[in-house]
Design a protein around this motif. Structure first.
Motif, PDB file in Angstrom:
ATOM      1  N   LEU A  13       0.835  -1.198   0.000  1.00 49.02           N
ATOM      2  CA  LEU A  13       0.000   0.000   0.000  1.00 49.02           C
ATOM      3  C   LEU A  13       0.871   1.250   0.000  1.00 49.02           C
ATOM      4  O   LEU A  13       1.464   1.624   1.012  1.00 49.02           O
ATOM      5  N   ALA A  14       0.947   1.897  -1.180  1.00 53.97           N
ATOM      6  CA  ALA A  14       1.810   3.068  -1.356  1.00 53.97           C
ATOM      7  C   ALA A  14       1.033   4.222  -1.967  1.00 53.97           C
ATOM      8  O   ALA A  14       1.580   5.018  -2.742  1.00 53.97           O
ATOM      9  N   ARG A  35      15.324   5.126  -1.645  1.00 53.35           N
ATOM     10  CA  ARG A  35      14.128   5.868  -1.279  1.00 53.35           C
ATOM     11  C   ARG A  35      13.261   5.028  -0.347  1.00 53.35           C
ATOM     12  O   ARG A  35      13.240   3.794  -0.434  1.00 53.35           O
ATOM     13  N   LEU A  36      12.555   5.705   0.511  1.00 52.81           N
ATOM     14  CA  LEU A  36      11.736   5.011   1.512  1.00 52.81           C
ATOM     15  C   LEU A  36      10.806   3.988   0.873  1.00 52.81           C
ATOM     16  O   LEU A  36      10.685   2.859   1.355  1.00 52.81           O
ATOM     17  N   GLY A  37      10.160   4.364  -0.213  1.00 53.48           N
ATOM     18  CA  GLY A  37       9.157   3.491  -0.800  1.00 53.48           C
ATOM     19  C   GLY A  37       9.667   2.159  -1.290  1.00 53.48           C
ATOM     20  O   GLY A  37       8.900   1.190  -1.379  1.00 53.48           O
ATOM     21  N   SER A  38      10.956   2.076  -1.612  1.00 54.67           N
ATOM     22  CA  SER A  38      11.504   0.826  -2.146  1.00 54.67           C
ATOM     23  C   SER A  38      12.015  -0.128  -1.073  1.00 54.67           C
ATOM     24  O   SER A  38      12.231  -1.305  -1.367  1.00 54.67           O
ATOM     25  N   ILE A  39      12.203   0.345   0.146  1.00 45.52           N
ATOM     26  CA  ILE A  39      12.856  -0.492   1.156  1.00 45.52           C
ATOM     27  C   ILE A  39      11.990  -1.687   1.541  1.00 45.52           C
ATOM     28  O   ILE A  39      12.382  -2.847   1.376  1.00 45.52           O
ATOM     29  N   ALA A  40      10.788  -1.430   2.074  1.00 46.90           N
ATOM     30  CA  ALA A  40       9.912  -2.535   2.469  1.00 46.90           C
ATOM     31  C   ALA A  40       9.461  -3.340   1.259  1.00 46.90           C
ATOM     32  O   ALA A  40       9.262  -4.558   1.352  1.00 46.90           O
ATOM     33  N   LEU A  41       9.319  -2.677   0.122  1.00 48.84           N
ATOM     34  CA  LEU A  41       8.914  -3.377  -1.104  1.00 48.84           C
ATOM     35  C   LEU A  41       9.958  -4.407  -1.510  1.00 48.84           C
ATOM     36  O   LEU A  41       9.623  -5.550  -1.870  1.00 48.84           O
ATOM     37  N   ASP A  63       9.116   7.403  -9.345  1.00 49.17           N
ATOM     38  CA  ASP A  63      10.561   7.629  -9.387  1.00 49.17           C
ATOM     39  C   ASP A  63      11.283   7.067  -8.167  1.00 49.17           C
ATOM     40  O   ASP A  63      12.511   7.087  -8.112  1.00 49.17           O
ATOM     41  N   TRP A  64      10.519   6.558  -7.213  1.00 47.59           N
ATOM     42  CA  TRP A  64      11.104   5.989  -5.994  1.00 47.59           C
ATOM     43  C   TRP A  64      11.400   4.495  -6.130  1.00 47.59           C
ATOM     44  O   TRP A  64      12.007   3.902  -5.237  1.00 47.59           O
ATOM     45  N   LEU A  65      11.000   3.891  -7.232  1.00 47.58           N
ATOM     46  CA  LEU A  65      11.263   2.469  -7.428  1.00 47.58           C
ATOM     47  C   LEU A  65      12.740   2.264  -7.765  1.00 47.58           C
ATOM     48  O   LEU A  65      13.247   2.835  -8.729  1.00 47.58           O
ATOM     49  N   SER A  66      13.403   1.440  -6.987  1.00 46.65           N
ATOM     50  CA  SER A  66      14.836   1.211  -7.188  1.00 46.65           C
ATOM     51  C   SER A  66      15.078   0.293  -8.377  1.00 46.65           C
ATOM     52  O   SER A  66      14.164  -0.380  -8.878  1.00 46.65           O
ATOM     53  N   ALA A  67      16.326   0.253  -8.811  1.00 49.51           N
ATOM     54  CA  ALA A  67      16.701  -0.627  -9.922  1.00 49.51           C
ATOM     55  C   ALA A  67      16.422  -2.081  -9.574  1.00 49.51           C
ATOM     56  O   ALA A  67      16.002  -2.867 -10.432  1.00 49.51           O
ATOM     57  N   GLU A  68      16.638  -2.451  -8.313  1.00 53.72           N
ATOM     58  CA  GLU A  68      16.381  -3.835  -7.897  1.00 53.72           C
ATOM     59  C   GLU A  68      14.901  -4.165  -7.997  1.00 53.72           C
ATOM     60  O   GLU A  68      14.520  -5.251  -8.451  1.00 53.72           O
ATOM     61  N   VAL A  69      14.058  -3.231  -7.565  1.00 51.25           N
ATOM     62  CA  VAL A  69      12.616  -3.439  -7.662  1.00 51.25           C
ATOM     63  C   VAL A  69      12.193  -3.537  -9.125  1.00 51.25           C
ATOM     64  O   VAL A  69      11.379  -4.397  -9.502  1.00 51.25           O
ATOM     65  N   LEU A  70      12.727  -2.678  -9.964  1.00 52.56           N
ATOM     66  CA  LEU A  70      12.377  -2.695 -11.388  1.00 52.56           C
ATOM     67  C   LEU A  70      12.773  -4.014 -12.049  1.00 52.56           C
ATOM     68  O   LEU A  70      12.095  -4.485 -12.967  1.00 52.56           O
ATOM     69  N   ALA A  71      13.843  -4.631 -11.552  1.00 52.16           N
ATOM     70  CA  ALA A  71      14.241  -5.938 -12.086  1.00 52.16           C
ATOM     71  C   ALA A  71      13.181  -6.986 -11.762  1.00 52.16           C
ATOM     72  O   ALA A  71      12.869  -7.843 -12.595  1.00 52.16           O
ATOM     73  N   TYR A  72      12.618  -6.924 -10.562  1.00 53.59           N
ATOM     74  CA  TYR A  72      11.529  -7.836 -10.207  1.00 53.59           C
ATOM     75  C   TYR A  72      10.297  -7.557 -11.081  1.00 53.59           C
ATOM     76  O   TYR A  72       9.573  -8.490 -11.467  1.00 53.59           O
ATOM     77  N   ALA A  73      10.050  -6.287 -11.379  1.00 50.04           N
ATOM     78  CA  ALA A  73       8.907  -5.939 -12.230  1.00 50.04           C
ATOM     79  C   ALA A  73       9.084  -6.524 -13.628  1.00 50.04           C
ATOM     80  O   ALA A  73       8.135  -7.059 -14.212  1.00 50.04           O
TER      81      ALA A  73
END
Length: 216
Positions: A13-14, A35-41, A63-73
């Motif tokens: 929930l973001a 960024r805060l939004g990517s940590i718990a994600l 813009d807060w999605l990290s490169a690691e998160v984008l790889a999962y996407a």
């Protein structure tokens, strides 16, 4: 390896308005390139959850999605859903997440808040292990001295009641209802429940994150 005994979909929930902070919390810098939004994600994606649905506001630039998160996407494990009624309260964001989980034929949803940077994959895996190991649980919640707090897992039987919530009413209001059976699993570290909703908490959390990085 992700267990398929019970298919659990993460609902991240973001889409909050960040009224108390006065600025978008997800984009707050916690450390360099973090960024805060990517940590718990990221912790949720590193857990045994099947996939994660990220619920955001219509105007979120992501813009807060990290490169690691984008790889999962890119791998299909992280999906973004827009909540057009995010301004009406958290119940409406939860509704979007539940409907996405229904489309994926999930058995349960793991609800994670975007402003809790100190949760970890191990904490989430314990919740899922308990939910998958007991056929009768309608919910499994993290506990702070017996009080249920997010992250929480809601089984399918609870979804109709959760879908009926309005405004800022969260799923915790359902746990006392007699028709539902569940478990609250206490966490020893109260820090895990720290949510970033004021400038003071943000600065304190940023210092903790920095210290952790220096010690790692």
């Amino acid at each position: 390896m992700v267990s398929e005994a019970k298919k659990v979909i993460g609902i991240y929930l973001a889409a909050g308005s960040s009224r108390r902070m006065g600025t978008s919390k997800q984009s707050l810098e916690m450390a360099a390139d973090t960024r805060l939004g990517s940590i718990a994600l990221l912790h949720a994606l590193q857990s045994e959850v099947h996939s994660v649905v990220v619920v955001v506001r219509e105007d979120d630039p992501l813009d807060w999605l990290s490169a690691e998160v984008l790889a999962y996407a890119e791998a299909g494990r992280c999906l973004v859903e827009v909540c057009a009624e995010a301004g009406r309260g958290i119940a409406h964001s939860l509704r979007v997440g539940i409907k996405a989980a229904e489309r994926q034929n999930a058995d349960g949803i793991l609800v994670v808040l975007a402003d809790q940077p100190f949760i970890d994959a191990q904490m989430l895996n314990r919740l899922m292990d308990t939910f998958r190991g007991e056929a009768g649980w309608d919910f499994v919640a993290s506990g702070d001295q017996g009080m249920p707090k997010p992250p929480v897992i809601l089984g399918r039987e609870m979804w109709p009641s959760a879908l009926a919530l309005e405004g800022d009413e969260g799923a915790r209001s359902l746990f006392h209802l007699p028709q539902y059976r569940g478990q609250v699993m206490d966490e020893e570290e109260a820090l895990k429940f720290l949510d970033i909703d004021t400038e003071e908490r943000y600065l304190a959390a940023k210092k903790i994150v920095w210290n952790k990085l220096m010690l790692s």
